[in-house]
Design a protein around this motif. Structure first.
Motif, PDB file in Angstrom:
ATOM      1  N   ARG A  87      52.490  64.713  18.632  1.00  0.00           N
ATOM      2  CA  ARG A  87      51.377  63.783  18.916  1.00  0.00           C
ATOM      3  C   ARG A  87      50.323  63.756  17.812  1.00  0.00           C
ATOM      4  O   ARG A  87      49.590  62.780  17.683  1.00  0.00           O
ATOM      5  N   LEU A  88      50.213  64.829  17.036  1.00  0.00           N
ATOM      6  CA  LEU A  88      49.174  64.889  16.003  1.00  0.00           C
ATOM      7  C   LEU A  88      49.340  63.758  15.005  1.00  0.00           C
ATOM      8  O   LEU A  88      50.444  63.432  14.597  1.00  0.00           O
ATOM      9  N   GLY A  89      48.210  63.147  14.653  1.00  0.00           N
ATOM     10  CA  GLY A  89      48.216  62.029  13.718  1.00  0.00           C
ATOM     11  C   GLY A  89      48.338  60.680  14.392  1.00  0.00           C
ATOM     12  O   GLY A  89      48.235  59.647  13.739  1.00  0.00           O
ATOM     13  N   SER A  90      48.539  60.667  15.705  1.00  0.00           N
ATOM     14  CA  SER A  90      48.706  59.395  16.414  1.00  0.00           C
ATOM     15  C   SER A  90      47.396  58.848  16.963  1.00  0.00           C
ATOM     16  O   SER A  90      47.377  57.784  17.551  1.00  0.00           O
ATOM     17  N   PHE A  91      46.299  59.580  16.767  1.00  0.00           N
ATOM     18  CA  PHE A  91      44.997  59.143  17.280  1.00  0.00           C
ATOM     19  C   PHE A  91      44.223  58.407  16.197  1.00  0.00           C
ATOM     20  O   PHE A  91      44.408  58.639  15.011  1.00  0.00           O
ATOM     21  N   GLU A 122      40.952  58.626  15.694  1.00  0.00           N
ATOM     22  CA  GLU A 122      39.866  59.453  15.170  1.00  0.00           C
ATOM     23  C   GLU A 122      40.358  60.878  14.946  1.00  0.00           C
ATOM     24  O   GLU A 122      41.106  61.420  15.753  1.00  0.00           O
ATOM     25  N   ASP A 123      39.901  61.496  13.868  1.00  0.00           N
ATOM     26  CA  ASP A 123      40.338  62.850  13.526  1.00  0.00           C
ATOM     27  C   ASP A 123      39.922  63.880  14.576  1.00  0.00           C
ATOM     28  O   ASP A 123      40.647  64.827  14.844  1.00  0.00           O
ATOM     29  N   TYR A 124      38.734  63.695  15.181  1.00  0.00           N
ATOM     30  CA  TYR A 124      38.265  64.677  16.156  1.00  0.00           C
ATOM     31  C   TYR A 124      39.203  64.754  17.365  1.00  0.00           C
ATOM     32  O   TYR A 124      39.308  65.796  18.010  1.00  0.00           O
ATOM     33  N   GLU A 125      39.912  63.661  17.673  1.00  0.00           N
ATOM     34  CA  GLU A 125      40.847  63.684  18.795  1.00  0.00           C
ATOM     35  C   GLU A 125      42.045  64.589  18.487  1.00  0.00           C
ATOM     36  O   GLU A 125      42.540  65.296  19.360  1.00  0.00           O
ATOM     37  N   ASN A 126      42.491  64.588  17.245  1.00  0.00           N
ATOM     38  CA  ASN A 126      43.554  65.502  16.833  1.00  0.00           C
ATOM     39  C   ASN A 126      43.072  66.946  16.915  1.00  0.00           C
ATOM     40  O   ASN A 126      43.780  67.825  17.391  1.00  0.00           O
ATOM     41  N   GLU A 127      41.849  67.191  16.447  1.00  0.00           N
ATOM     42  CA  GLU A 127      41.281  68.542  16.505  1.00  0.00           C
ATOM     43  C   GLU A 127      41.155  69.015  17.952  1.00  0.00           C
ATOM     44  O   GLU A 127      41.449  70.174  18.259  1.00  0.00           O
ATOM     45  N   GLU A 128      40.733  68.140  18.830  1.00  0.00           N
ATOM     46  CA  GLU A 128      40.595  68.504  20.243  1.00  0.00           C
ATOM     47  C   GLU A 128      41.954  68.855  20.843  1.00  0.00           C
ATOM     48  O   GLU A 128      42.080  69.814  21.597  1.00  0.00           O
ATOM     49  N   LEU A 129      42.979  68.091  20.492  1.00  0.00           N
ATOM     50  CA  LEU A 129      44.327  68.374  20.987  1.00  0.00           C
ATOM     51  C   LEU A 129      44.788  69.750  20.511  1.00  0.00           C
ATOM     52  O   LEU A 129      45.349  70.527  21.285  1.00  0.00           O
TER      53      LEU A 129
END
Length: 102
Positions: A47-51, A53-60
């Motif tokens: 899933r990483l990289g599919s958002f 915004e970058d913060y959404e990847n960090e939160e995941l």
């Protein structure tokens, strides 16, 4: 399969030797550099990289789970039901809305 994914503050990779997935989040400020390392699942790596915004990847990466929003809403509804019932109020459901009356 790609071995590495990267954003502004995060990097994730697959280690072929151990068959495991890892991620790191890095922040740089005047005080110095902070780095946080995580072991993640294949599902999270995918899933990483599919958002947008970058913060959404960090939160995941930090949360370590893919959130099921429908389950979160159910838990919130149950918590609200318990709160209002403690005041003697009864829930009345109308579509997606729940109202409370005495």
């Amino acid at each position: 399969m790609k071995n590495k994914k990267q954003g502004n503050n995060w990097t994730a990779y697959y280690d072929h030797d151990t068959n495991r997935y890892f991620a790191e989040i890095m922040y740089t400020s005047r005080e110095g550099r902070e780095q946080y390392d995580y072991e993640i699942t294949k599902e999270i790596y995918d899933r990483l990289g599919s958002f947008g915004e970058d913060y959404e990847n960090e939160e995941l990466i930090r949360e370590g789970e893919i959130k099921d929003l429908s389950r979160i809403a159910e838990k919130e509804d149950e918590r609200d039901n318990q709160f209002y019932r403690s005041f003697g109020m009864k829930p009345i459901s109308e579509g997606n809305m729940i109202s409370y009356f005495r």
